[in-house]
Design a protein around this motif. Sequence first.
Motif, PDB file in Angstrom:
ATOM      1  N   TRP A  45       3.201  13.418 -16.187  1.00 12.74           N
ATOM      2  CA  TRP A  45       2.128  12.627 -16.496  1.00 12.74           C
ATOM      3  C   TRP A  45       2.430  11.273 -17.121  1.00 12.74           C
ATOM      4  CZ3 TRP A  45      -2.443  13.464 -14.505  1.00 12.74           C
ATOM      5  CH2 TRP A  45      -2.934  14.788 -14.255  1.00 12.74           C
ATOM      6  N   CYS A  46       3.745  11.183 -17.749  1.00 12.89           N
ATOM      7  CA  CYS A  46       4.217   9.873 -18.298  1.00 12.89           C
ATOM      8  C   CYS A  46       4.723   9.162 -17.122  1.00 12.89           C
ATOM      9  CB  CYS A  46       5.521  10.106 -19.194  1.00 12.89           C
ATOM     10  SG  CYS A  46       4.865  11.011 -21.002  1.00 12.89           S
ATOM     11  N   GLY A  47       5.421   9.884 -16.012  1.00 15.45           N
ATOM     12  CA  GLY A  47       5.888   9.384 -14.922  1.00 15.45           C
ATOM     13  C   GLY A  47       4.674   8.588 -14.089  1.00 15.45           C
ATOM     14  N   LEU A  48       3.544   9.465 -14.163  1.00 23.76           N
ATOM     15  CA  LEU A  48       2.474   9.004 -13.483  1.00 23.76           C
ATOM     16  C   LEU A  48       1.853   7.593 -14.130  1.00 23.76           C
ATOM     17  CD1 LEU A  48       0.407   9.368 -11.240  1.00 23.76           C
ATOM     18  CD2 LEU A  48      -1.060  10.704 -12.772  1.00 23.76           C
ATOM     19  N   ALA A  49       1.808   7.724 -15.370  1.00 22.74           N
ATOM     20  CA  ALA A  49       1.311   6.197 -16.223  1.00 22.74           C
ATOM     21  C   ALA A  49       2.255   5.274 -15.777  1.00 22.74           C
ATOM     22  CB  ALA A  49       1.260   6.693 -17.784  1.00 22.74           C
ATOM     23  N   LEU A  50       3.475   5.463 -15.676  1.00 21.83           N
ATOM     24  CA  LEU A  50       4.387   4.492 -15.251  1.00 21.83           C
ATOM     25  C   LEU A  50       4.305   3.932 -13.975  1.00 21.83           C
ATOM     26  CD1 LEU A  50       6.813   2.712 -16.242  1.00 21.83           C
ATOM     27  CD2 LEU A  50       8.309   4.250 -15.515  1.00 21.83           C
ATOM     28  N   ALA A  51       3.608   4.635 -12.968  1.00 19.01           N
ATOM     29  CA  ALA A  51       3.537   4.634 -11.703  1.00 19.01           C
ATOM     30  C   ALA A  51       2.236   3.525 -11.580  1.00 19.01           C
ATOM     31  CB  ALA A  51       3.285   5.595 -10.736  1.00 19.01           C
ATOM     32  N   GLY A  52       1.314   3.851 -12.504  1.00 15.71           N
ATOM     33  CA  GLY A  52       0.171   2.820 -12.652  1.00 15.71           C
ATOM     34  C   GLY A  52       0.433   1.490 -12.908  1.00 15.71           C
ATOM     35  N   LEU A  53       1.383   1.307 -13.995  1.00 14.82           N
ATOM     36  CA  LEU A  53       1.609   0.021 -14.224  1.00 14.82           C
ATOM     37  C   LEU A  53       2.645  -0.632 -13.107  1.00 14.82           C
ATOM     38  CD1 LEU A  53       2.477  -2.281 -16.054  1.00 14.82           C
ATOM     39  CD2 LEU A  53       4.408  -0.933 -17.192  1.00 14.82           C
ATOM     40  N   MET A  54       3.446   0.147 -12.174  1.00 16.29           N
ATOM     41  CA  MET A  54       4.157  -0.268 -11.217  1.00 16.29           C
ATOM     42  C   MET A  54       2.972  -0.844  -9.963  1.00 16.29           C
ATOM     43  SD  MET A  54       7.069   2.483 -11.622  1.00 16.29           S
ATOM     44  CE  MET A  54       8.023   1.889  -9.951  1.00 16.29           C
ATOM     45  N   ALA A  55       2.206  -0.017  -9.911  1.00 11.72           N
ATOM     46  CA  ALA A  55       1.018  -0.228  -9.011  1.00 11.72           C
ATOM     47  C   ALA A  55       0.256  -1.517  -9.346  1.00 11.72           C
ATOM     48  CB  ALA A  55      -0.031   0.936  -8.860  1.00 11.72           C
ATOM     49  N   ALA A  56       0.066  -1.954 -10.550  1.00 11.62           N
ATOM     50  CA  ALA A  56      -0.509  -3.038 -11.117  1.00 11.62           C
ATOM     51  C   ALA A  56       0.349  -4.185 -10.904  1.00 11.62           C
ATOM     52  CB  ALA A  56      -0.944  -2.968 -12.474  1.00 11.62           C
ATOM     53  N   LEU A  57       1.439  -3.944 -10.898  1.00 10.49           N
ATOM     54  CA  LEU A  57       2.444  -5.305 -10.513  1.00 10.49           C
ATOM     55  C   LEU A  57       2.346  -5.542  -9.127  1.00 10.49           C
ATOM     56  CD1 LEU A  57       5.520  -4.361 -13.120  1.00 10.49           C
ATOM     57  CD2 LEU A  57       4.103  -6.193 -13.181  1.00 10.49           C
ATOM     58  N   ALA A  67       0.781  -1.240  -0.257  1.00  8.98           N
ATOM     59  CA  ALA A  67       0.165   0.107  -0.058  1.00  8.98           C
ATOM     60  C   ALA A  67       0.980   1.181  -0.065  1.00  8.98           C
ATOM     61  CB  ALA A  67      -0.928  -0.031   1.274  1.00  8.98           C
ATOM     62  N   GLY A  68       1.942   1.322   0.863  1.00  3.94           N
ATOM     63  CA  GLY A  68       2.814   2.372   0.815  1.00  3.94           C
ATOM     64  C   GLY A  68       3.643   2.524  -0.572  1.00  3.94           C
ATOM     65  N   MET A  69       3.947   1.366  -1.129  1.00  4.30           N
ATOM     66  CA  MET A  69       4.652   1.668  -2.394  1.00  4.30           C
ATOM     67  C   MET A  69       3.678   1.980  -3.621  1.00  4.30           C
ATOM     68  SD  MET A  69       6.802  -2.006  -2.005  1.00  4.30           S
ATOM     69  CE  MET A  69       7.626  -1.805  -3.570  1.00  4.30           C
ATOM     70  N   ILE A  70       2.277   1.599  -3.394  1.00  3.77           N
ATOM     71  CA  ILE A  70       1.426   2.124  -4.431  1.00  3.77           C
ATOM     72  C   ILE A  70       1.224   3.528  -4.257  1.00  3.77           C
ATOM     73  CG2 ILE A  70      -1.149   1.853  -4.815  1.00  3.77           C
ATOM     74  CD1 ILE A  70      -0.897  -0.938  -4.371  1.00  3.77           C
ATOM     75  N   LEU A  71       1.307   4.075  -2.949  1.00  3.23           N
ATOM     76  CA  LEU A  71       1.376   5.721  -2.929  1.00  3.23           C
ATOM     77  C   LEU A  71       2.451   6.215  -3.291  1.00  3.23           C
ATOM     78  CD1 LEU A  71      -0.225   6.251   0.702  1.00  3.23           C
ATOM     79  CD2 LEU A  71      -1.380   6.838  -1.507  1.00  3.23           C
ATOM     80  N   MET A  72       3.810   5.717  -3.138  1.00  2.00           N
ATOM     81  CA  MET A  72       5.100   6.174  -3.433  1.00  2.00           C
ATOM     82  C   MET A  72       5.477   6.838  -4.854  1.00  2.00           C
ATOM     83  SD  MET A  72       8.883   5.506  -1.953  1.00  2.00           S
ATOM     84  CE  MET A  72       8.916   4.066  -3.014  1.00  2.00           C
ATOM     85  N   TYR A  73       4.884   5.843  -5.665  1.00  3.61           N
ATOM     86  CA  TYR A  73       5.542   6.023  -7.116  1.00  3.61           C
ATOM     87  C   TYR A  73       4.486   7.306  -7.945  1.00  3.61           C
ATOM     88  CZ  TYR A  73       8.590   2.325  -6.180  1.00  3.61           C
ATOM     89  OH  TYR A  73       9.664   1.809  -5.773  1.00  3.61           O
ATOM     90  N   PRO A  74       3.097   7.318  -7.514  1.00  2.00           N
ATOM     91  CA  PRO A  74       2.411   8.375  -8.019  1.00  2.00           C
ATOM     92  C   PRO A  74       2.892   9.713  -7.226  1.00  2.00           C
ATOM     93  CG  PRO A  74       0.890   6.658  -7.555  1.00  2.00           C
ATOM     94  CD  PRO A  74       2.332   6.371  -6.982  1.00  2.00           C
ATOM     95  N   ALA A  75       3.221   9.389  -6.250  1.00  3.56           N
ATOM     96  CA  ALA A  75       3.723  10.861  -5.443  1.00  3.56           C
ATOM     97  C   ALA A  75       4.935  11.299  -6.075  1.00  3.56           C
ATOM     98  CB  ALA A  75       4.051  10.258  -4.080  1.00  3.56           C
ATOM     99  N   VAL A  76       5.966  10.366  -6.446  1.00  2.77           N
ATOM    100  CA  VAL A  76       7.132  11.080  -7.207  1.00  2.77           C
ATOM    101  C   VAL A  76       6.751  11.457  -8.434  1.00  2.77           C
ATOM    102  CG1 VAL A  76       9.290  10.017  -8.433  1.00  2.77           C
ATOM    103  CG2 VAL A  76       8.544   9.256  -5.882  1.00  2.77           C
TER     104      VAL A  76
END
Length: 207
Positions: free
Chosen positions: A195-207, A179-188
């Motif tokens: 916005w491209c970094g946010l799209a990648l964060a979505g992929l990381m959260a899915a993994l 849960a903390g990691m799912i928050l961290m990458y969109p935060a970065v």
Amino acid sequence: MTEALANSSARNRSRNEKYGLRRVLIGLVFMASWIALLFAFAGTIHWTRGWICAGSYATGMLAFGMVIWRLNPSLFPARGRWRHSDTKLFDRIILPIYLPLTMLQPAIAGLDSVRFRWSSMPLWTLFLGLALFAAAVSFMTWTLVVNPWAESTVRIQTDRGQQVVRTGPYRIVRHPMYAGMILMYPAVAAMLGSWCGLALAGLMAAL
């Protein structure tokens, strides 16, 4: 018998110290590489949001490590061992995909927000990102303080007497580290305004 136990204990301490030091060094190298990639792909060091993010990232990770070192030091050698024969198969598949993505995010954000300016986020997202990042690091730190079995890979730790953890953040969510990691990458991504970094964060959260 007593001498044999003493020798075994000394060997265990030496091994734990080695793995603990390895974990610290890996963390420092990862953090330095992450920040270097951020500015290398941005193509400049004159990037205010980049420095705010880098400073927050370094401060948060150092505070994270110091708290764990103080309150749950046995976790450092445990997390220093990345490979176990009984690591779950799904983790063996996901980790080689997931870990490079954590280094790809600063590179993508640097290209997106600064070098090519493909997209940009409003200034208020910087402050939202800072708040989310602080929450994420705090939640992850809390998790590692209360869970002595929070190793780097997923396995049933029969060798370490693993038990179900019911205290701290585990009273709130079943997998607080995730849960903390799912928050961290969109935060970065929000701190960097990408916005491209946010799209990648979505992929990381899915993994």
